[in-house]
Design an enzyme around this catalytic site. Structure first.
Site, short mmCIF file in Angstrom:
data_model
loop_
_atom_site.label_atom_id
_atom_site.label_comp_id
_atom_site.label_asym_id
_atom_site.label_seq_id
_atom_site.Cartn_x
_atom_site.Cartn_y
_atom_site.Cartn_z
N SER A 213 -1.01 -0.73 -4.60
CA SER A 213 -1.94 0.37 -4.85
C SER A 213 -1.67 1.50 -3.87
CB SER A 213 -3.38 -0.13 -4.67
OG SER A 213 -4.30 0.94 -4.65
N GLU B 142 0.83 -1.20 0.00
CA GLU B 142 0.00 0.00 0.00
C GLU B 142 0.87 1.25 0.00
OE1 GLU B 142 -4.00 -1.40 2.49
OE2 GLU B 142 -2.57 -0.04 3.41
N CYS B 143 0.58 2.18 -0.89
CA CYS B 143 1.14 3.52 -0.88
C CYS B 143 2.66 3.52 -0.80
CB CYS B 143 0.51 4.33 0.24
SG CYS B 143 0.65 6.12 0.05
N GLY B 144 3.24 3.70 0.39
CA GLY B 144 4.69 3.66 0.51
C GLY B 144 5.28 2.36 0.04
#
Length: 501
Positions: free
Chosen positions: A471, A371-373
């Site tokens: 994502s 996720e993200c990072g």
């Protein structure tokens, strides 16, 4: 919606953002923690960083209460479940008391959570630039929604004894207790940067700060009045107007994961089967080992997500892409949460052995949830805040670049294709919070995204090459337990394939 009745607990709300509710919350938590090891805290909304400070103050995980990412029933059951062994309970609000996910209603606001849990509210007011006008502010907040019980106020940034006298005289006419007074010189600054407060792992002097906050807590609040509001009886119960509900075990908290229809303008997602703990399975299911990246670069995890994985049968192995020499060799899957890889891009790039090993493992089929990072780390290159490029893992065919634009908000996501963890057409709710972007869009994205309350999609996002789910969307698995179940399933498959090799 039935009203849940809880024995006690207190919500800390601000009349707007920036009034000092986090300082008040931490001062109360730090003071309480000096007398009890059973102080349970919660945070309204999807925030990751404030709960880190709660945990440092109390020694217990802080749980998010978010009816959009999960559901109203999940919020109620989560509160009851996490308070079952607590002596004190405190909920930190978000933004102003009535500020919700949009300006059209107070859905997902602090007031919404206070109503769901039927808890009293302590209102924090910034008095730095007002005197008698405090009456209008507090009177308005007290009367706007009679379902919200404001038990008292905290006067913050009071300038002098004369200033305090004026504030007290103004509030005397509405007979609302003043339960705390913080002077301007009492301010304890917590450092921040582009996504909010600096996380606790980067603050070596945090124990000293918490000691100062505890002293502030002991000195500035009316504890004889506050203690009954914060205290949890030995056996808290949750009831509704028409029925009584038990304190649910963890695996049943995920029932009813779709947000109620009044929480969205998008179609209600289907209800996946809630996860259940296997009871004496025959033959026994293998225990997959999931390596969770946990260090200063990767620290954004909802405690519920980790608890749900463990309740489903996973063994969690915590490791550091910054400092370890290799990923855990026994891992059957990888979990990369969000965080601040842009602040540690040089160090991540310098750990070439880990980057090379990860790329090889991923190409060999090791399942990955990012996720993200985590997505940023799996990219080919990360261009940091100074414009400097740094090599990353290279498992995703794109570069990531930091920008000056904040992408923020709830998202209704539609799975465009069947992938590692999702079926085509599956819908769920998530949250975006980042200042970076991928330079190359995915050829076939994971999701079509709609902003909360919007009728039409605004973006396509997410990567799924190899056995990766990557994502920018942060998911709370209390609202989509099927994702956690699917991750466990593919990790079990990988475990079995390794055993058979």
């Amino acid at each position: 919606m039935s009203a849940a009745i809880f024995s006690s607990g207190l919500v800390i709300a601000g009349e707007r953002s920036g009034v000092g509710k986090t300082t008040v919350t931490l001062a109360l938590l730090a003071a309480l923690a000096q007398q009890s090891s059973r102080v349970q805290s919660f945070k309204v909304g999807p925030d990751y960083i404030d709960p880190m400070f709660h945990r440092q103050a109390t020694g217990r995980p802080c749980y998010n209460l978010d009816p959009i990412l999960t559901s109203e029933s999940y919020v109620q059951h989560c509160f009851a479940h996490r308070c079952h062994d607590a002596e004190f309970a405190l909920v930190e609000g978000v933004m102003g008391l009535f500020d919700g996910a949009t300006g059209l209603s107070d859905v997902a606001s602090t007031a919404h959570i206070a109503r769901l849990l039927n808890l009293p509210v302590l209102l924090v007011v910034d008095c730095g630039r007002l005197s008698r006008s405090v009456l209008a502010i507090v009177h308005g907040y007290r009367t706007l929604d009679p379902r919200v019980q404001i038990a008292g106020v905290v006067l913050n940034r009071v300038g002098s004894d004369r200033h305090l006298d004026l504030l007290k005289e103004a509030l005397a006419s509405i007979d609302l207790p003043i339960l705390g007074v913080l002077r301007r010189q009492d301010a304890i600054a917590l450092p921040d940067r582009h996504l909010g407060l600096v996380p606790t792992a980067e603050l070596p002097h945090l124990p000293e700060i918490l000691n100062r906050l505890a002293h502030l807590g002991h000195a500035c609040f009316n504890w004889p009045a506050l203690t009954p509001l914060l205290s949890i009886p030995p056996h808290p119960t949750l009831s509704t107007q028409n029925s009584k509900l038990k304190i649910f075990p963890l695996e049943t908290l995920c029932v009813g994961i779709a947000s109620p229809k009044d929480l969205q303008n998008a179609p209600t997602p289907p209800l996946p089967h809630p996860p259940h703990l296997p009871i004496s399975p025959s033959p026994p299911l293998p225990t997959p080992r999931i390596a969770v990246a946990q260090d200063a670069a990767f620290s954004f995890y909802y405690p519920d997500n980790l608890d749900i994985l463990a309740a489903l049968g996973a063994e969690l192995i915590f490791w550091s892409p910054l400092h370890d020499e290799q990923p855990p060799p026994e891992a059957d899957g990888l979990y990369f949460g969000g965080g601040f890889p842009e602040m540690f891009a040089a160090e991540l790039a310098a750990n070439q052995g880990v980057r090379s090993a990860l790329k090889a493992l991923i190409h060999q089929g090791l399942p990955v949830y990012a996720e993200c990072g985590g997505l940023m780390y799996l990219a080919t290159t990360l261009v940091d805040l100074e414009g400097d490029p740094w090599p990353m893992v290279g498992a995703l065919p794109t570069n990531v670049r930091m920008t000056g634009r904040l992408t923020l908000g709830y998202r209704h996501a539609l799975a465009t294709q069947s992938s590692l963890l999702l079926e085509a057409g599956q819908t769920l709710w998530g949250h975006e919070f980042h200042r970076s972007e991928t330079e190359t869009p995915p050829h076939v994205p994971l999701y079509q995204l709609k902003r909360y309350g919007a009728a039409q999609p605004h973006a396509a996002e997410g990567w799924w090459p190899h056995r990766i789910h990557a994502s920018y969307l942060h998911l709370h698995w209390g609202g989509c337990p099927g994702v956690a179940q699917a991750l466990l399933a593919v990790c079990r498959q990988h475990h079995q394939s390794r055993q058979e090799a």
